[in-house]
Design a protein around this motif. Structure first.
Motif, PDB file in Angstrom:
ATOM      1  N   LYS A 270       0.805  -1.205   0.000  1.00 42.21           N
ATOM      2  CA  LYS A 270       0.000   0.000   0.000  1.00 42.21           C
ATOM      3  C   LYS A 270       0.850   1.274   0.000  1.00 42.21           C
ATOM      4  N   LYS A 271       2.051   1.188   0.502  1.00 42.04           N
ATOM      5  CA  LYS A 271       2.918   2.346   0.560  1.00 42.04           C
ATOM      6  C   LYS A 271       3.808   2.395  -0.672  1.00 42.04           C
ATOM      7  N   MET A 272       4.126   3.586  -1.114  1.00 43.97           N
ATOM      8  CA  MET A 272       5.033   3.728  -2.255  1.00 43.97           C
ATOM      9  C   MET A 272       6.420   3.235  -1.857  1.00 43.97           C
ATOM     10  N   PRO A 273       7.175   2.638  -2.803  1.00 47.27           N
ATOM     11  CA  PRO A 273       8.480   2.078  -2.442  1.00 47.27           C
ATOM     12  C   PRO A 273       9.517   3.134  -2.104  1.00 47.27           C
ATOM     13  N   GLY A 274       9.389   4.341  -2.696  1.00 49.46           N
ATOM     14  CA  GLY A 274      10.342   5.394  -2.392  1.00 49.46           C
ATOM     15  C   GLY A 274      11.758   4.997  -2.766  1.00 49.46           C
ATOM     16  N   ASN A 275      12.705   5.299  -1.877  1.00 47.61           N
ATOM     17  CA  ASN A 275      14.117   5.016  -2.130  1.00 47.61           C
ATOM     18  C   ASN A 275      14.397   3.517  -2.258  1.00 47.61           C
TER      19      ASN A 275
ATOM     20  N   GLN B 259      15.770  -5.533  -9.000  1.00 46.10           N
ATOM     21  CA  GLN B 259      16.831  -6.537  -9.126  1.00 46.10           C
ATOM     22  C   GLN B 259      16.575  -7.557 -10.234  1.00 46.10           C
ATOM     23  N   PRO B 260      15.385  -8.168 -10.358  1.00 46.15           N
ATOM     24  CA  PRO B 260      15.184  -9.132 -11.457  1.00 46.15           C
ATOM     25  C   PRO B 260      15.323  -8.495 -12.839  1.00 46.15           C
ATOM     26  N   LEU B 261      14.836  -7.280 -13.001  1.00 42.27           N
ATOM     27  CA  LEU B 261      14.934  -6.607 -14.303  1.00 42.27           C
ATOM     28  C   LEU B 261      16.379  -6.279 -14.644  1.00 42.27           C
ATOM     29  N   ILE B 262      17.134  -5.770 -13.673  1.00 36.24           N
ATOM     30  CA  ILE B 262      18.535  -5.434 -13.933  1.00 36.24           C
ATOM     31  C   ILE B 262      19.329  -6.688 -14.275  1.00 36.24           C
ATOM     32  N   LYS B 263      19.043  -7.781 -13.605  1.00 35.29           N
ATOM     33  CA  LYS B 263      19.737  -9.031 -13.926  1.00 35.29           C
ATOM     34  C   LYS B 263      19.444  -9.462 -15.359  1.00 35.29           C
ATOM     35  N   GLU B 264      18.194  -9.352 -15.782  1.00 31.02           N
ATOM     36  CA  GLU B 264      17.839  -9.756 -17.130  1.00 31.02           C
ATOM     37  C   GLU B 264      18.419  -8.796 -18.171  1.00 31.02           C
TER      38      GLU B 264
ATOM     39  N   LYS C 261      23.239   4.982  -4.362  1.00 33.62           N
ATOM     40  CA  LYS C 261      23.836   4.719  -5.666  1.00 33.62           C
ATOM     41  C   LYS C 261      22.808   3.923  -6.463  1.00 33.62           C
ATOM     42  N   SER C 262      22.319   4.510  -7.533  1.00 34.93           N
ATOM     43  CA  SER C 262      21.226   3.889  -8.284  1.00 34.93           C
ATOM     44  C   SER C 262      21.630   2.517  -8.802  1.00 34.93           C
ATOM     45  N   ILE C 263      20.684   1.595  -8.773  1.00 36.68           N
ATOM     46  CA  ILE C 263      20.932   0.237  -9.246  1.00 36.68           C
ATOM     47  C   ILE C 263      21.210   0.201 -10.741  1.00 36.68           C
ATOM     48  N   PHE C 264      20.827   1.252 -11.469  1.00 32.23           N
ATOM     49  CA  PHE C 264      21.072   1.276 -12.911  1.00 32.23           C
ATOM     50  C   PHE C 264      22.563   1.334 -13.242  1.00 32.23           C
ATOM     51  N   PHE C 265      23.382   1.765 -12.294  1.00 36.50           N
ATOM     52  CA  PHE C 265      24.824   1.785 -12.537  1.00 36.50           C
ATOM     53  C   PHE C 265      25.418   0.376 -12.584  1.00 36.50           C
TER      54      PHE C 265
ATOM     55  N   ASP D 232      14.856   0.217  -5.674  1.00 38.07           N
ATOM     56  CA  ASP D 232      15.933  -0.587  -6.247  1.00 38.07           C
ATOM     57  C   ASP D 232      15.839  -2.053  -5.838  1.00 38.07           C
ATOM     58  N   VAL D 233      15.233  -2.318  -4.698  1.00 41.11           N
ATOM     59  CA  VAL D 233      15.057  -3.714  -4.269  1.00 41.11           C
ATOM     60  C   VAL D 233      14.219  -4.478  -5.284  1.00 41.11           C
TER      61      VAL D 233
END
Length: 890
Positions: free
Chosen positions: A405-410, A417-422, A571-575, A413-414
Motif C-alpha cells: 500500500k505504501k510507495m516504495p520510495g528510495n 533486481q530481477p529486471l537489472i539481472k535480465e 547509488k542507483s541500481i542502474f549503474f 531498487d530492491v
C-alpha cells in the motif's frame, strides 16, 4: 494465366494505385467467375456474402478497404497463380466442395489463425506437417538448464497441437466461417474493447452454449479463458518483505524471515499470530505471502516481437528509414542515440538489437476518496519501432507491478533486481530468437537508454534529493541554495548565469537580486563523474519501525550510513548496467509536469488567488528582506501595493471571459469553461495537465492581450511560444540553439517582473529542457502523457479491490494476448483498426482517384442536405484561377 500484382491492396484508398487495382480486380473477377452479371463482394461490410453488380462492387471497395489478407482470389476464379494460402488441406477441401453462393468466410482467416498460433508460440519457421520442430537454439538458456530438451519439445508440441486443434476445429458441424479459437478470440476482443465484466462474459457463454447445443462453445468463462491463455507469456510471482527490505529470490528464495528486519515472510493473524504458528499438523493451512512482486520476464516478450511476421519488420525501422533533412523526429536522430552507437559498435551493428526506455509512476487503484494505496507499474518502451506505433499503449511492455500500500520510495531498487539481472544478461550474453522476416535464428541483445518519470519519481530512480535547495539534478552541486525565510521555501533564481558573459543583465543589480552575476553556466556532468559522487554511498534498504522520544512509532526509509540529510540518497541500481555511466541522458525531466506547474503559477498569480498565488504578503516581506524592488514592499498596515502583473477586476473579467468563450474541436481539450467562474472571477475547478498544455500553447497568448500591460504580456507570450516550439514533432539542432537563448532571456525578464517565491524548481527546470531535447530528441517520446493515460487504463482492470495488483496482472496478460492476436484477425474491430472517437471519414468518395489524391475529403456533412442555385457572381468567385487549369469544377 498471368501473375497479378496485388501490392495495391495495402495502399491508401485515395491513391491512384488503389483505384487502378480495384478496377483490375473487378475485370479479373468478371472474366473468370461471374453469375448473371454479378460477383461476390469482398468488402468488409458484405464479407463474401452478397452477389453484386460491377458498379456496386466498385463503390463498396472504394468506400471501404479491400481485405488485406485476401491475396489468393479463390472466390473470384483464381486457382493456381498468385500468393496461395497455407491452408489446412482438410478445411480447404471442404470449402472447395461447397457452392460459391454459400455464405462462407474467406480462407485467409484460417491461414491467419494458423500463423497466429505458430508465431505466438515461437515456432513460426519450424513447422512440418502441422507439428512444430523445436530447436534448442530458440530456447532460453535458463529453460535449457532447467529441463531436458526432449521434455521441453514435448510440452511445446503438446501446447501447439492443442491450440492448432482449437484453431482448425469448426465451431459447429459444417461451419467454415468460424473455428472454435477464432470465435473465442473475437468474443474476448468484444469483452476487452467494451469493458465487459467477467460475470457478463460468463452469462453470455452460458446463454450461447444453451441456445446452440451443437456448437463447440465453452459453457463457462473459466474454460474459455483456459483456451485463450495458452497463448499467454509467463508471469513470475516473487515474494517480498513487507518493509521493502529484500526479495525472496535467488539465494534467499527459501528464507522464512527477512534478513534485514527479521520480519516474517508470511501474513500474520493479529489474533492468532503468524500463519505458520497456527498451522495444525495433518491439516496445514496455506501460507499467504505478505507482499508479492509480479514480474513479467522481458526476454520472451522481446522475442515475440520478432517471432511475429507483423512486427519483425517494424523492429528494424530505426535503421532502415531515411532521414533526408537531418531533423530530429525520433530518438534515433538524437545525440544520445548516436553516441551510444559509436561507443558500442558491436551492439549497433545489428539493427534488431532493442533500445528500451523505462517509465514508472504510482497511482491509487481505488480512487482519490478511498484509503491510500500506491501501486507502481514499471513500463518498458521499445524505441526500434516507427513513430506511429512507438508511443502507443499497444507497444508498451509491463516489466513488473510493485505492490502497495505504501510507495516504495528510495527502496525501489530492491524491486528492480530481477529486471537489472535480465538486462545485464541481454547485454552481455543475449538470447537466441527467431526472425520471421529473414527466417533465421539470431542473437538478440537489448539496452536501456533512459528513464521517464515525474520530478519526484526522478529522485526515486536516480537517488538525487529533489526536496532541497540543490533540487536541480542538472545543476548538481554547482548552485547556491537560497531559502526564503518568510515564504519558508527554496527559490531558484540566478538565470543570468546562462547568458553571454558580456550581456548587460549580468551587471544589473536593481532589477534582479541586488547582486552582480559573474558565475558561468553549470557544467553538465558525465555519467562517470556522477558515479564517482555516489560510489561510496552505502544504503540499507527497507522501512523499519522505530519508537521516537514521544512514544510514537516512526517509519524510516532506506538509511544512508553516517546519518543526516544527504543530497545523494543512494547509488542507483542502474549503474550495475555496464553501459549506464556512458549514456549521455539517463533520467529525463518531464515536460508534462513542468508545463503544468508553470501554468498554475502564472494563472493563479495573475488572478491573485488567495491560496495558490505566488505573490502574497510573505513574498513581499522576502523582497523587503532582500532589499530589492522597494515599490512592492508591504505597508505597515499589512497590505501591499498591486504589482504590474496583478489583474484588477476589469482585467480579470476580460481575461476569464476570453477563456470561457473559446470553443475548441471535440476531443482537443476538456471543457475548460466549466472551471471558470465569472461571478467570483476565479478558476474554480482543477485543470488537468493536458488542459494546461492547451492553455499555455494556444489560449493564454490570446487571453493575456486583453488585460495585461504590454511589458508583461510580451514576456509571457514568449514563454508560451517556447513551450509550443519545443513540443514540435520535428526539431533541428540550429533552431534549438536559438530556442535556448530565447528561454534564458525570457526567464531573466520574468525575474525582473515576478517575486522570488514564483521561481520554484519546476520554473527553473525550463532552462534545461532544450539541452535534453538536443540529447534525447522530441519531447513527446520522453514525457508522461502516454504513461499517465496507460496507468488510467490499468486502473480499469481493478475489479477485486482486495487484490488490485493481481487484477492488474491478470488483465494485462489477457490484453497482451488480444493485442498480439488482433494483428491476425479480419472483419472485426480490434486495437489496430479501431475507428477514431469522432469518425469524420466521408461516406462517399469521388470516382476520380486523381482528384481524390489532390483534394482528399475530410469530414462528412451533418443534417439534411439542401440545394440552391449559385448566382453568376458566386459562380465566378467559386471558379479556380485560370493559371492552375486543374479541372473544370463546373
Amino acid at each position: 494465366m498471368e501473375v497479378l500484382d496485388k501490392s495495391w491492396i495495402k495502399r491508401p484508398r485515395n491513391s491512384l494505385e488503389y483505384a487502378q487495382g480495384v478496377s483490375r480486380f473487378i475485370e479479373f473477377a468478371f472474366a473468370h467467375h461471374s453469375a448473371d452479371g454479378t460477383i461476390i463482394c469482398p468488402c468488409n461490410a458484405c464479407a463474401f456474402k452478397k452477389w453484386l453488380t460491377r458498379d456496386e462492387v466498385y463503390d463498396h471497395l472504394i468506400c471501404t478497404q479491400f481485405p488485406i489478407g485476401y491475396t489468393f482470389w479463390f472466390y473470384h476464379g483464381e486457382r493456381s497463380i498468385g500468393e496461395t494460402s497455407n491452408v489446412s488441406s482438410s478445411i480447404f477441401s471442404d470449402v472447395q466442395q461447397n457452392s460459391m453462393a454459400d455464405e462462407q468466410h474467406p480462407m485467409v482467416e484460417v491461414d491467419s489463425i494458423r500463423n497466429l498460433i505458430s508465431e505466438g508460440l515461437g515456432v513460426g519457421g519450424n513447422i512440418k506437417n502441422g507439428t512444430p520442430v523445436i530447436t534448442n537454439e530458440v530456447i532460453d538458456g535458463d529453460a535449457q538448464r532447467s529441463m531436458p530438451s526432449e521434455s521441453h519439445e514435448s510440452l511445446e508440441a503438446k501446447g501447439f497441437s492443442e491450440l492448432l486443434k482449437d484453431g482448425e476445429e469448426a465451431l459447429y458441424e459444417g461451419c467454415t466461417r468460424y473455428s472454435k479459437l477464432s470465435f473465442l478470440l473475437k468474443l474476448f476482443h468484444i469483452k476487452s474493447l467494451c469493458g465487459m465484466t467477467d460475470k457478463s462474459m460468463k452469462m453470455i457463454l452460458e446463454l450461447l452454449s444453451d441456445a446452440f447445443e451443437y456448437a463447440r462453445i465453452p459453457s463457462s468463462f473459466y474454460e474459455a479463458k483456459k483456451i485463450i491463455s495458452k497463448l499467454s507469456l509467463d508471469c513470475t510471482k516473487i515474494h517480498a518483505c513487507p518493509n521493502n527490505c529484500m526479495l525472496y529470490w535467488g539465494e534467499d528464495e527459501n528464507r522464512e524471515t527477512c534478513k534485514v528486519c527479521n520480519r516474517s515472510r508470511w501474513k500474520t493473524d493479529k489474533k492468532k499470530g503468524p500463519a505458520e504458528a497456527s498451522s495444525i499438523i495433518g491439516n496445514k493451512k496455506k501460507k499467504h505471502p505478505a507482499k508479492v512482486l509480479r514480474y513479467f520476464p522481458l526476454k520472451s516478450r522481446l522475442k515475440r516481437l520478432f517471432y511475429s511476421s507483423k512486427t519483425a519488420a517494424d523492429m528494424r525501422w530505426h535503421a532502415t528509414a531515411e532521414n533526408k533533412d537531418n531533423a530530429m523526429r525520433h530518438p534515433r536522430d538524437s545525440e544520445a542515440w548516436k553516441r551510444f552507437d559509436l561507443e558500442h559498435s558491436d551492439f549497433a551493428s545489428d539493427p534488431r538489437n532493442v533500445r528500451l526506455a523505462l517509465a514508472t509512476d504510482g497511482f491509487n487503484p481505488h480512487g482519490t476518496l478511498s484509503a491510500n494505496h500506491s501501486i507502481w507499474p514499471v513500463i518498458l518502451i521499445p524505441y526500434n519501432t516507427p513513430p506511429w506505433t512507438c508511443m502507443k499503449s499497444t507497444s508498451f511492455i509491463i516489466s513488473m507491478i510493485i505492490p502497495g500500500k505504501k510507495m516504495p520510495g528510495n527502496n525501489i531498487d530492491v524491486y528492480f533486481q530481477p529486471l537489472i539481472k535480465e538486462l545485464k544478461e541481454l547485454w552481455v550474453e543475449g538470447c537466441d530468437a527467431y526472425d520471421a522476416l529473414t527466417q533465421e535464428v539470431f542473437k538478440l541483445h537489448a539496452a536501456l537508454l533512459w528513464t521517464i518519470s515525474d520530478f519526484p519519481g526522478l529522485g526515486t530512480l536516480s537517488g538525487w534529493n529533489t526536496y532541497t535547495g540543490l533540487a536541480c539534478p542538472s545543476c548538481n552541486f554547482d548552485n547556491i541554495p537560497h531559502r526564503l525565510n518568510h515564504s519558508k521555501k527554496y527559490c531558484f533564481m540566478g538565470h543570468r548565469r546562462f547568458l553571454d558573459q558580456r550581456h548587460k543583465f549580468r551587471l544589473n543589480t536593481v532589477q534582479f537580486n541586488g547582486r552582480q552575476e559573474t558565475r558561468l553556466p553549470p557544467r553538465t556532468l558525465s555519467g562517470s563523474e556522477i558515479l564517482s559522487q555516489v560510489e561510496n554511498i552505502n544504503v540499507t534498504f527497507g522501512r523499519r519501525e522505530e519508537i521516537g522520544r514521544s512514544g510514537k512509532r516512526l517509519r524510516t526509509g532506506g538509511t544512508v550510513e553516517g546519518g543526516g540529510t544527504q543530497q545523494w540518497k543512494k547509488k542507483s541500481i542502474f549503474f550495475e548496467l555496464p553501459y549506464w555511466k556512458s549514456n549521455l541522458l539517463r533520467h529525463n525531466l518531464d515536460m508534462m509536469h513542468i508545463e503544468k506547474n508553470v501554468c498554475d503559477n502564472i494563472l493563479y498569480t495573475l488572478l491573485n488567488d488567495s491560496s495558490k498565488s505566488k505573490d502574497h504578503i510573505n513574498a513581499r516581506r522576502d523582497l523587503q528582506e532582500m532589499g530589492i524592488k522597494p515599490d512592492l514592499w508591504p505597508r505597515e498596515n499589512g497590505k501591499y501595493p498591486p504589482a504590474i502583473y496583478t489583474l484588477n477586476n476589469l482585467g480579470k473579467k476580460k481575461f476569464l471571459t476570453t477563456l470561457k468563450n473559446v470553443t475548441v474541436p471535440d476531443g482537443y481539450a476538456s471543457n475548460i469553461s466549466r472551471c471558470i467562474d465569472i461571478d467570483s472571477l476565479k478558476l474554480s475547478g482543477m485543470l488537468k495537465s493536458h488542459d494546461c498544455h492547451i492553455l499555455m500553447e494556444q489560449l493564454l497568448p490570446l487571453a493575456m492581450r486583453t488585460g495585461l500591460p504590454d511589458e508583461v504580456s510580451a514576456v509571457l507570450i514568449e514563454m508560451c511560444s517556447f513551450f509550443r516550439q519545443l513540443c514540435g514533432k520535428a526539431l533541428s539542432a540550429p533552431y534549438l540553439k536559438k530556442l535556448q537563448d530565447q528561454i534564458v532571456l525570457t526567464l531573466c525578464h520574468m525575474e525582473m517582473l515576478f517575486p522570488p517565491s514564483f521561481f520554484t524548481v519546476m520554473v527553473h527546470l525550463m532552462v534545461h529542457l532544450v539541452e535534453e531535447a538536443q540529447l534525447g530528441g522530441p519531447v513527446h517520446y520522453r514525457w508522461m502523457y502516454p504513461i499517465e493515460r496507460y496507468l488510467g487504463h490499468l486502473k480499469s482492470y481493478v475489479r477485486n479491490k482486495a487484490q488490485p495488483e493481481g487484477s492488474i496482472a491478470q488483465g494485462y496478460l489477457m490484453e497482451e494476448i488480444l493485442t498480439f492476436c488482433s494483428r491476425y484477425l479480419e472483419n472485426i474491430e480490434t486495437r489496430w483498426n479501431r475507428p477514431r472517437r469522432v469518425d469524420d471519414e466521408p461516406t462517399h468518395e469521388e470516382s476520380n482517384p486523381w482528384l481524390d489524391t489532390l483534394f482528399p475529403q475530410v469530414g462528412k456533412p451533418l443534417g439534411v442536405s439542401s440545394y440552391f442555385t449559385l448566382t453568376a457572381t458566386e459562380k465566378l468567385q467559386a471558379q479556380p484561377p485560370r493559371s492552375y487549369k486543374l479541372i473544370d469544377m463546373c
